[in-house]
Design an enzyme around this catalytic site. Sequence first.
Site, PDB file in Angstrom:
ATOM      1  N   GLY A 154       0.830  -1.205   0.000  1.00  0.00           N
ATOM      2  CA  GLY A 154       0.000   0.000   0.000  1.00  0.00           C
ATOM      3  C   GLY A 154       0.853   1.239   0.000  1.00  0.00           C
TER       4      GLY A 154
ATOM      5  CB  ILE B 236       8.365   5.361   4.711  1.00  0.00           C
ATOM      6  CG1 ILE B 236       8.823   3.920   4.452  1.00  0.00           C
ATOM      7  CG2 ILE B 236       9.561   6.203   5.124  1.00  0.00           C
ATOM      8  CD1 ILE B 236       9.826   3.787   3.327  1.00  0.00           C
TER       9      ILE B 236
ATOM     10  CB  VAL C 187      10.137  10.649   5.131  1.00  0.00           C
ATOM     11  CG1 VAL C 187      10.238  10.267   6.589  1.00  0.00           C
ATOM     12  CG2 VAL C 187      10.642   9.530   4.236  1.00  0.00           C
TER      13      VAL C 187
ATOM     14  CE  LYS D 244       8.843  21.770  -3.363  1.00  0.00           C
ATOM     15  NZ  LYS D 244       9.253  20.370  -3.583  1.00  0.00           N
TER      16      LYS D 244
ATOM     17  N   PRO E  40      12.616  28.117  -8.119  1.00  0.00           N
ATOM     18  CG  PRO E  40      12.203  30.082  -9.334  1.00  0.00           C
ATOM     19  CD  PRO E  40      13.315  29.167  -8.868  1.00  0.00           C
TER      20      PRO E  40
ATOM     21  CD  GLN F 202     -10.869  33.374 -12.619  1.00  0.00           C
ATOM     22  OE1 GLN F 202     -10.655  33.627 -11.433  1.00  0.00           O
ATOM     23  NE2 GLN F 202     -11.891  32.622 -13.024  1.00  0.00           N
TER      24      GLN F 202
ATOM     25  CB  THR G 218      11.567  13.464  -8.304  1.00  0.00           C
ATOM     26  OG1 THR G 218      12.680  12.791  -7.675  1.00  0.00           O
ATOM     27  CG2 THR G 218      12.035  14.818  -8.810  1.00  0.00           C
TER      28      THR G 218
ATOM     29  CB  ILE H 273       4.787  11.766  -4.823  1.00  0.00           C
ATOM     30  CG1 ILE H 273       4.905  11.327  -3.358  1.00  0.00           C
ATOM     31  CG2 ILE H 273       3.321  11.767  -5.260  1.00  0.00           C
ATOM     32  CD1 ILE H 273       4.178  12.228  -2.375  1.00  0.00           C
TER      33      ILE H 273
END
Length: 493
Positions: free
Chosen positions: A12, A44, A46, A77, A95, A144, A337, A339
């Site tokens: 899972g 986990i 994290v 974020k 950014p 928008q 990166t 996920i």
Amino acid sequence: MTPIKRVVIAGGGTAGWVTAAALSHQLGQILDITLVESDDIGTIGVGESTVPPIRVFHQLLGIDEQEFMRSVSATFKLGIWFENWGQIGDRYIHPFGRHGKPTWLAEFHHFWLHGLRSGMNSELGEYCVEWLAAKQGRFGTSPQSDINYAYHIDATAYARFLRRFAENRGVKRVEGKIKSVQQHATTGFVESLTLASDRVVPGDLFIDCTGFRALLIEQTLHTGFEDWSHWLPCDSAAAVQTEITGPPNPYTCAFAHEAGWRWMIPLQHRMGNGFVYCSRYISDDDAKQKLMQAVSGAPVRPPFTLKFQPGRRRKTWNKNVVAIGLSSGFVEPLESTSIHVIITAATRLMQMFPFDGVSQPLVDQFNEESRVELEKIRDFIILHYKTTDRDDSAFWRYCRNMEIPEALAHRVEMFKEGAHAYQDAGELFRVDSWIQVLLGQGIVPKHYHPLPRGMQEQELARVLSSLRAGVAQAVAKLPKHQDFINSYCRTTA
């Protein structure tokens, strides 16, 4: 070839439930989907910082952003704050937004570089809404708005959220630990899983979401692993969750230290902290001690240590097993990166789903796309380590002197010589990301595109000033990050 009707997801957590949610939403009417997991193993917890494409995935699934954010105590974020990477004392923001206005012939940073050479001093980030908003702690969005952002999330809560989503669409969850794996005597294809309770779970296609254990793809099929630790030497992380002590910043923090780096990920209800390191240069106990000395706020739970090996499985899809998540490979969490790679793997599987049976050309294409994707991400992360001027520790001296992949070396040299940066087809990190990190790491190009030289200095100064003013005005209208969270998605947890 046997038609695929029964899909079994082994494991899972984020990987398993992202995959279950995606498959059930898009293909649930024609597939029987079962997920096997054990509460004794858990998540986990994290992998709590994301990149902007997660929003596209949520839109695909029809997930309401406000409901999702309240459920996982999320904050917004806008990028990553880097400190001490090029040299001790250096600071820069990577950014998620674009800078200025590019032309078809030359990206905007060439005009900015010409302005610098002509005495028009400014930071590149001043031409990016996301950069300035992150620096000022502001955030706001609407239907928008074109501001580009991701999330900080509670990974355990995210898995629960997606579990509810998937089960409402017909996914069957089976509780239990996998005791053994049965294979076809001739083909080697996996036929079923036997649990500790002796329950047998048969299937046609198996998805390995068992994390670093890689129970199916490696322990059963012996697929093989390509080690990247010579490029990405960090192999451990100490992590702890602490009480939040102030308004959350709309960015992740990555502070370099003598043997790696330390993260701070602010959620609505707590702070996620981690100390990533190479065990050749610092002990586990010392790493945990340094982490606890650096955090603010009382610990929510005791600190714990994770061990990992950077690299990738030689085949992401082998026989009738597809590895998704940590079982397929791991590139350390510096650019958040993990996920994203889970989501793209689940999406790729849906696009190439073998309804009529597993065929080798399909498998080969899936594996090639998975390889290229992870190698591109790998190279972007290596960039942060290699392009450093730090020589204060053995770790950083190793990073400075290590050989790097040829493709990355080529990209760095192109930027050094002529400020050239590019984004390959299907590549996650955009031109703007490469530029900000290359500049942030202290690389100053020798030359740039000649196009800006055709502009009169007064005209270039006017354009640059106008662009900066437009960004400043847009950011000034945004509320403080905490204020927007309070009005938009304050968690009830």
